[in-house]
Scaffold this motif. Structure first.
Motif, short mmCIF file in Angstrom:
data_model
loop_
_atom_site.label_atom_id
_atom_site.label_comp_id
_atom_site.label_asym_id
_atom_site.label_seq_id
_atom_site.Cartn_x
_atom_site.Cartn_y
_atom_site.Cartn_z
N ARG A 125 8.84 22.86 87.82
CA ARG A 125 8.95 23.17 89.25
C ARG A 125 8.62 21.92 90.08
O ARG A 125 9.37 21.55 90.98
CB ARG A 125 7.97 24.30 89.60
N ASP A 126 7.51 21.25 89.72
CA ASP A 126 7.10 20.08 90.48
C ASP A 126 8.16 18.99 90.48
O ASP A 126 8.37 18.32 91.48
CB ASP A 126 5.78 19.51 89.90
N PHE A 127 8.81 18.83 89.35
CA PHE A 127 9.85 17.79 89.29
C PHE A 127 10.98 18.15 90.26
O PHE A 127 11.45 17.31 91.03
CB PHE A 127 10.40 17.66 87.86
N ALA A 128 11.37 19.43 90.23
CA ALA A 128 12.47 19.86 91.10
C ALA A 128 12.10 19.71 92.57
O ALA A 128 12.94 19.36 93.39
CB ALA A 128 12.84 21.30 90.77
N GLU A 129 10.82 19.97 92.89
CA GLU A 129 10.42 20.01 94.30
C GLU A 129 9.79 18.70 94.79
O GLU A 129 9.34 18.62 95.93
CB GLU A 129 9.44 21.17 94.52
N ALA A 130 9.78 17.69 93.93
CA ALA A 130 9.07 16.44 94.26
C ALA A 130 9.50 15.87 95.61
O ALA A 130 8.65 15.48 96.42
CB ALA A 130 9.30 15.41 93.16
N HIS A 131 10.79 15.84 95.84
CA HIS A 131 11.26 15.21 97.08
C HIS A 131 10.86 16.01 98.32
O HIS A 131 10.62 15.43 99.38
CB HIS A 131 12.78 15.01 97.04
N ASP A 132 10.79 17.34 98.14
CA ASP A 132 10.37 18.16 99.28
C ASP A 132 8.96 17.79 99.73
O ASP A 132 8.61 17.95 100.89
CB ASP A 132 10.38 19.66 98.92
#
Lengths: 382, 262, 437
Positions: C26-33
């Protein structure tokens, strides 16, 4: 169509003879009192071996079906590494005093380690070798490895290798490279005086004969080539890929009316294109040469430097078509092939991809090469 | 004490009835779609041969690809153990058993007590030795039984490059087109199978004596190819059972061992 | 027929491992957010180094990601077919093909966090197997060009380590930090690097300590469960959450299981180990072994892909002690990190199979095994390297070996029925009978 004229027939026979009778040659050489080192990859610094008066002989397969390697190498590894090991297990290299490898791909490494385990040899050396050749750290690291290797050889032969010896080793290797580059230079001509098959015999034989002798033969060859004309080459092809000493395949393609004018093989240009630039620090100079040479794909990262190199060569040699051919299961080449194919085609060069096995299904390959040449010929018409 | 061994193979279901170590009879039927029915039929045929009632049977051990379908068996064992037990009874000196059946090839290495120390079963690509020979016999319009004899008359070894049976079939077709003599093609077929089986045997490791069992061992042409390829003489059982009955015989012996307290 | 011999119970810390793993993807997917950075690389990458870029840096390691895809049969096949149409060979590393397939399909294996494959900001890889650096070379091409840095760690076996070999790696690490600063336009924080290195010491030490507890009869852990636990170390070995989980939750729990005699397989009567990654879509093979009361106590692979080991004073093999050194600057941190990793048992066989055979035979003896299952893994040439020689050596040492062919990430190359049949024959040859049908 390439037709070698009668009076010139035979000027490559010595190379072919060395290649065909490699074991007899090495045994006879040894009679004179020297040590013979079998090596597995062209990253091995032969300069140091020549400096020590050791004859380096590249271990190659014999292209015969075999099953003696079944207990030793899992079948997903390339046919070449298994074919090489089979030669050892069958005792064909029983005259070797030592074996060595310079680190490159995983496949051939298994040949070395299984050989090390099962075939008694007086001397065995694994030379760690940088894979990250694009890093500025690579040359200083390899230099240190070469110091260790040189020391190990000195201990083995019980004799120091002097700077003078090293210079000699570099000179003999450089001369060999220079002469073969001169022969390749002639292949750029509109009518190359050399076929791809002949060039293959020339380069591969240099990996298994004393380069003093090989150089003499090259010098006399160059004189003869200056006036040699074997006619219109037909389609000008380049052959690109992994280890390849499949003379049968090259002969088949050239019999169909095309000519190989250059290659990117470790049994071809990757072996000899660059010379060592002698400097004060000779081992550093050698290290630099092996770091900066045209790389095996296993060492060509993060940039794919071979792409530019291949395109440049294809222009210099006026190449019309390229055969991409590799040992089955050769991962490093499989990782480059799609990019190379794309780049060649973008530059207007037709490509054909084929996979080698120990024996080549010559009939099947012939059909494919014929179709490939037909397509190129049709395009010529329009 | 009477026991039965059943080997429900890919092509045939074989049954051996054993009484006090002696073979009373054997029977074989084609393995049908309903595997249990085939096993029933083979058992009934065998019992009828010797006039024994089913309830006289003390223990039934099943083996073979379809062994789990034989719900009336007391026990099941793999072909590996069955082969090992069977061959040790026939040839106690055997250390390597090569079993070539319709769909599978196996190599088993035994120690001096007949215990399995290693084995190999062919991977997908080497499958179908027996079935392949049959298909080739059809393609060449030769009786399966004649294949062995004809291949011995071959005067020339024709290499087949293909590594798997599907490609081998297409190569055979092209050999037919090239008017290669049937004898030479048949030998090439046998050599190709022998090649693949030998590779597996080398992986497992070969120790003398070497026995060849399974239906394909009846084919003298194949035995010849195997002997040449392997570089060892091959023992092929004849008495008390022929090659394809070794696993069923072994299963019957294991059933007997079970009754004798394992 | 079944007789329960030992008490068994579920792992209490199981759920936590699952959550940590999900958070990671999840963190990887949301890193840019979150305004953070994301990078991609291998499970053996020096992940402690990018940690110095800040606390908002997340990564995606390729091997566990490729295995995640392998679990999802439909997605795996889709990925493999997509990459084959691009001209890539089927015999290449199957994790790599699954990963590349995700890029071309633009599908993330965790659709609940992102439908699309999250594009990393840079690639940070290590190189010991021929496929490592080339993996991200191709990935970068497929992504349309992403800055890539790879560090060659293939400097020969640990027992022959020299100063210059270490310098080669440390030199690349220093170059790599300069490259990271340039690529991300961030200043590098050595404090964070040092913290990450210390976390990594703990992760590698405690994972090995956990595996060592499996010397106990009955084994407190079975390999199938270990796969779900060791994976954290392959995701981010230098993170505090991995180190804390191993040290403070899992290790105490397994120790307690040993004390109380809790078994992973309640009818344990036969102990084996495996080798290389399993065919991920077919972990039921392990359940099948349990019918024979057979427990796989692990493998050199599960023990030491992440765990580090050393010779103990009593002559046994145990977890490598956490270095008692004070790290005060970047160079010391990098040196310690490189030296630590070079002792990784799973890096040794790249130079000679005898090094791996010795360790495997050692496990077979010290963990009291009855036999060995070797997965001749067509999906990974790196870990299958020399496996045929390992088989010969282990047999020679007196342990029965069953080789089987398969592929960790490409189920088209695994034959479940035949493998089960092979297991039956192997168990029979070990004198085992099925306890449960």
């Amino acid at each position: 169509m390439v037709t070698v004229q009668m009076e010139e027939k035979g000027i490559f026979d010595q190379f072919k003879d060395w290649y065909t009778n490699r074991h007899e040659y090495a045994k006879a050489w040894k009679e004179k009192g020297g040590k013979v080192m079998g090596y597995f990859c062209t990253y091995v610094p032969e300069e140091i071996l020549y400096a020590a008066n050791i004859l380096p002989v590249r271990i190659l397969g014999s292209h015969e079906p075999q099953d003696v390697t079944e207990p030793h190498i899992f079948a997903m590894f390339c046919p070449f590494c298994r074919d090489c090991l089979a030669q050892g297990l069958k005792g064909r290299y029983d005259y070797l005093d030592g074996i060595m490898i310079a680190q490159s791909c995983l496949h051939i490494r298994q040949t070395y380690t299984s050989w090390d385990l099962h075939i008694p040899t007086d001397y065995s050396y694994y030379l760690p070798h940088p894979m990250h050749v694009q890093s500025p750290q690579a040359t200083p690291y390899l230099r240190e490895e070469l110091i260790q290797f040189k020391k190990s050889v000195e201990d083995w032969i019980d004799k120091p290798i002097t700077n003078y010896d090293l210079k000699r080793g570099i000179e003999i290797m450089n001369a060999n490279r220079r002469l073969m580059n001169q022969v390749y230079e002639l292949r750029k001509k509109r009518n190359p005086p050399v076929t791809g098959l002949e060039a293959m015999y020339m380069v591969v034989s240099s990996q298994m004969t004393d380069k003093h002798e090989h150089n003499r033969e090259l010098e006399s060859l160059l004189q003869k080539l200056s006036t040699r004309d074997i006619g219109d080459p037909g389609e000008r092809l380049m052959i690109i890929g992994s280890e390849d000493d499949d003379t049968e395949f090259l002969a088949m393609v050239e019999d169909l009316g095309a000519t190989f004018v250059t290659d990117d093989h470790c049994t071809g240009t990757r072996y000899f294109q660059e010379e060592v630039n002698p400097s004060e620090d000779l081992l550093n100079a050698i290290a630099e040469r092996y770091v900066k040479r045209v790389p095996c794909p296993s060492k060509d990262w993060p940039k794919r430097t071979r792409l530019d190199h291949i395109i440049r060569m294809s222009k210099e040699y006026d190449v019309q078509g390229a055969i991409l051919i590799q040992q089955k299961f050769c991962d490093p080449h499989e990782l480059d092939t799609p990019a190379i194919k794309e780049e060649l085609e973008k530059n207007g060069i037709a490509t054909l991809f084929l996979e080698f096995d120990v024996t080549v299904p010559i009939g099947q390959f012939k059909t494919r090469v014929e179709a490939f040449l037909e397509i190129m010929r049709e395009e010529d018409l329009f | 004490m009477t026991t039965i061994g059943i080997d429900l193979g890919a092509k045939n279901t074989k049954v051996v009835i054993l009484r006090d170590g002696e073979i009373l009879t054997t029977a074989s039927v084609l393995s049908g779609f309903d595997q249990k029915a085939s096993a029933d039929e083979a058992v009934n045929n065998a019992l009828r041969n010797v006039g024994i009632a089913r309830d006289e049977i003390k223990y039934i051990t099943a083996t073979g690809a379809g062994m789990d379908a034989i719900t009336f068996a007391n026990d099941t064992v793999t072909e590996i153990s069955a082969n090992a037990r069977g061959i040790t009874a026939v040839f106690p000196s055997v250390r390597t058993v090569i079993d070539v059946g319709a769909e599978e090839g196996r190599v088993i290495r035994l120690n001096e007590n007949g215990k399995v120390v290693d084995f190999g079963i062919n991977e997908k690509c080497a499958a179908g030795a027996g079935a392949f020979t049959e298909a080739m016999a059809r393609a060449l319009e030769v009786d399966l039984e004649k294949m062995g004899e004809m291949s011995l008359k071959s005067t020339k070894a024709v290499p087949m490059n293909a590594q798997c049976t599907i490609f081998a079939e297409s190569e055979v077709v092209s050999l037919i087109h090239q008017k290669t003599p049937k004898e030479d093609i048949i030998r090439a077929v046998h050599d190709a199978i022998a090649d693949r089986i030998t590779s597996m045997a080398r992986r497992v490791g070969i120790e003398k004596e070497v026995a060849l069992v399974g239906g394909v061992a009846n084919n003298i042409g194949f035995v010849d190819s195997m002997t040449r390829n392997l570089g060892y003489d091959l023992l092929v059982p004849k008495d008390p059972v022929v090659p394809e009955f070794i696993p069923a015989y072994g299963a019957a012996l294991l059933a007997q061992d079970e009754l004798n307290g394992g | 027929m079944s007789t329960t011999k030992y008490p068994s119970e579920r792992l209490k810390s199981w759920g936590k491992a699952k959550t940590l793993r999900e958070n990671y993807y999840r963190d990887f997917a949301e890193a840019h957010d979150k305004g953070g950075i994301r990078w991609a690389g291998g499970a053996w990458s020096f992940d402690a180094i990018p940690a110095g870029l800040g606390e908002d840096v997340w990564c995606l390691t390729g091997e566990p990601y490729g295995a995640t895809v392998a679990f999802n049969k439909e997605l795996a096949l889709e990925c493999q077919e997509a990459i084959e149409t691009k001209g890539f060979a089927r015999d290449l590393c199957s994790y790599m093909r699954n990963y590349w397939g995700s890029i071309i399909l633009n599908k993330y294996a965790w659709p609940q966090y992102s439908e699309e494959f999250p594009k990393p900001d840079f690639m940070w890889q290590d190189h010991i197997c021929c496929s490592h650096a080339k993996w991200y070379q191709v990935a970068s091409d497929l992504e349309g060009g992403i800055p890539t840095f790879s560090i060659d760690v293939s400097v020969g076996p640990y027992e022959e380590l020299t100063e210059s070999r270490l310098n080669y790696i440390v030199g690349q690490m220093h170059d790599g930090i300069k490259w990271l600063e340039k690529t991300t336009s961030r200043d590098y924080n050595d404090e964070l690097l040092i913290k990450a290195v210390q976390n990594e010491f703990r992760t590698c030490h405690y994972w090995a300590a956990i595996c060592e507890l499996n010397k106990t009869i009955p084994a407190p852990l079975d390999e199938k469960s270990m796969y779900a636990l060791y994976v954290l170390g392959t995701l981010r070995k230098s993170s505090q959450w991995t180190a804390d989980y191993y040290e403070k939750e899992l290790y105490p729990e397994i120790k307690d299981r040993v004390k109380r005699g809790i078994a992973a397989v309640e009818n344990e009567q036969c102990r084996i180990m495996t080798d290389t990654q399993p065919p991920w879509a077919f972990l039921k093979v392990f359940r099948y072994l349990e019918k024979y009361g057979c427990v796989s106590i692990g493998s050199l692979y599960t023990f030491s892909l992440i765990g580090l080991w050393e010779d103990k004073e009593d002559g046994t093999w145990g977890p490598r002690s956490i270095p008692e050194i004070e790290i005060t600057n970047r160079d010391e941190a990098l040196r310690a990190l490189a030296e630590w990793n070079l002792s990784k048992p799973e890096w040794q066989h790249f130079y000679h199979p005898k090094l791996k055979s010795e360790m495997m035979i050692r496990i077979a003896r010290e963990w009291k095994l009855d036999g060995v299952l070797l997965h001749f893994n067509r999906g990974c040439e790196g870990l299958s390297l020399g496996i045929a020689e390992n088989r010969l050596a282990i047999q020679k040492a007196g342990f029965p070996v069953m080789p089987f062919e398969g592929n960790m990430g490409d189920e088209r190359e695994f034959d479940l029925t035949r493998t089960m049949a092979r297991i039956d024959a192997f168990m029979e040859s070990l004198g085992m009978k099925k306890l449960v049908d």
